[in-house]
Design an enzyme around this catalytic site. Structure first.
Site, mmCIF file in Angstrom:
data_model
loop_
_atom_site.group_PDB
_atom_site.id
_atom_site.type_symbol
_atom_site.label_atom_id
_atom_site.label_comp_id
_atom_site.label_asym_id
_atom_site.label_seq_id
_atom_site.Cartn_x
_atom_site.Cartn_y
_atom_site.Cartn_z
ATOM 1 N N HIS A 131 3.824 4.397 4.481
ATOM 2 C CA HIS A 131 3.512 4.373 5.910
ATOM 3 C C HIS A 131 3.512 5.805 6.410
ATOM 4 C CE1 HIS A 131 3.765 3.742 10.223
ATOM 5 N NE2 HIS A 131 4.699 4.662 10.215
ATOM 6 N N GLU A 154 8.844 6.562 16.248
ATOM 7 C CA GLU A 154 9.210 6.079 14.907
ATOM 8 C C GLU A 154 10.350 6.905 14.295
ATOM 9 O OE1 GLU A 154 4.831 4.208 13.798
ATOM 10 O OE2 GLU A 154 5.588 5.906 12.634
ATOM 11 N N ASN A 195 0.800 -1.225 0.000
ATOM 12 C CA ASN A 195 0.000 0.000 0.000
ATOM 13 C C ASN A 195 0.837 1.281 0.000
ATOM 14 O OD1 ASN A 195 0.775 -0.096 2.654
ATOM 15 N ND2 ASN A 195 -1.289 -0.038 3.509
HETATM 16 P P1 RTP Z 1 0.961 2.020 8.124
HETATM 17 O O1 RTP Z 1 1.157 1.729 9.598
HETATM 18 O O2 RTP Z 1 1.796 1.149 7.230
HETATM 19 O O3 RTP Z 1 1.097 3.487 7.829
HETATM 20 O O4 RTP Z 1 -0.554 1.689 7.730
HETATM 21 P P2 RTP Z 1 -1.868 2.022 8.523
HETATM 22 O O5 RTP Z 1 -1.560 2.827 9.747
HETATM 23 O O6 RTP Z 1 -2.804 2.617 7.529
HETATM 24 O O7 RTP Z 1 -2.371 0.583 8.917
HETATM 25 P P3 RTP Z 1 -2.025 -0.311 10.224
HETATM 26 O O8 RTP Z 1 -3.312 -0.700 10.857
HETATM 27 O O9 RTP Z 1 -1.009 0.383 11.085
HETATM 28 O O10 RTP Z 1 -1.385 -1.603 9.581
HETATM 29 C C1 RTP Z 1 -0.024 -1.627 9.169
HETATM 30 C C2 RTP Z 1 0.064 -2.285 7.818
HETATM 31 O O11 RTP Z 1 -0.323 -3.647 7.946
HETATM 32 C C3 RTP Z 1 -1.023 -4.049 6.777
HETATM 33 N N1 RTP Z 1 -2.346 -4.515 7.128
HETATM 34 N N2 RTP Z 1 -2.879 -5.555 6.599
HETATM 35 N N3 RTP Z 1 -4.635 -7.651 5.893
HETATM 36 C C4 RTP Z 1 -5.022 -6.768 6.793
HETATM 37 O O12 RTP Z 1 -6.097 -6.787 7.328
HETATM 38 C C5 RTP Z 1 -4.098 -5.697 7.125
HETATM 39 N N4 RTP Z 1 -4.311 -4.734 7.992
HETATM 40 C C6 RTP Z 1 -3.200 -3.983 7.988
HETATM 41 C C7 RTP Z 1 -1.137 -2.872 5.861
HETATM 42 O O13 RTP Z 1 -0.146 -2.981 4.850
HETATM 43 C C8 RTP Z 1 -0.870 -1.680 6.761
HETATM 44 O O14 RTP Z 1 -0.286 -0.623 6.059
HETATM 45 MG MG MG Z 2 -0.139 2.237 11.168
#
Ligand code: RTP
Ligand code: MG
Length: 141
Positions: free
Chosen positions: A117, A128, A114
């Site tokens: 981050h 971070e 995606n």
């Molecule tokens: P990031 O930390 O990478 O900025 O993304 P985010 O806050 O939008 O999402 P987060 O909930 O922190 O999840 C980190 C990364 O894990 C992967 N993910 N996969 N298959 C799933 O249900 C799932 N949920 C999260 C995603 O690549 C996400 O960016």
């Molecule tokens: Mg996240």
């Protein structure tokens, strides 16, 4: 409004698509300044440590495998409301749900690959940024 810093990572899929510059332009047009940057290949241990908060989640292994599948571009961004502003530029975690014109809508292929981050809160941003940069490597201007 508060002057904030946030950690951004351009993930291996977007680096492979050669869109680092296009993503940097979006940061700059939104008034976010790049105040630290490093291009590197993450080790498995680095990726596991960075995403430690997710270590019990079912997608953890896939997330770490993806994050070490190629080099990443890591930057600290600074600006008014930088944390929320960057999250708005990024769009929703799942690119299918991301608003048109966001980085994930335009460059991401799936919820796993995606594109970017971004830190989600002031506390995580501080942790971070310190995970990747020494205090002397983050330079306001
Ligand atoms: P990031 O930390 O990478 O900025 O993304 P985010 O806050 O939008 O999402 P987060 O909930 O922190 O999840 C980190 C990364 O894990 C992967 N993910 N996969 N298959 C799933 O249900 C799932 N949920 C999260 C995603 O690549 C996400 O960016
Ligand atoms: Mg996240």
């Amino acid at each position: 409004m508060a002057l904030e810093r946030t950690l951004s990572i351009i993930k291996p899929d977007a680096v492979a698509k050669n869109v680092i510059g296009e993503i940097y332009t979006r940061f700059e047009k939104a008034g976010l300044k790049i105040v630290a940057a490093r291009y590197k290949q993450l080790s498995r241990a680095e990726a596991e440590g960075f995403y430690a908060v997710h270590r019990e989640r079912p997608f953890f292994k896939a997330l770490v495998d993806f994050m070490i599948s190629g080099p990443v571009m890591i930057q600290a961004l600074e600006g008014e409301d930088a944390i929320a502003k960057n999250r708005q530029l990024m769009g929703a975690t799942d690119p299918k749900k991301a608003d048109a014109g966001t980085i994930r809508a335009d460059f991401a292929d799936s919820i796993d690959a995606n594109a970017v981050h971004g830190s989600d809160a002031a506390e995580t941003a501080a942790v971070e940024i310190a995970y990747f940069f020494a205090a002397t490597e983050v330079v306001s201007r």
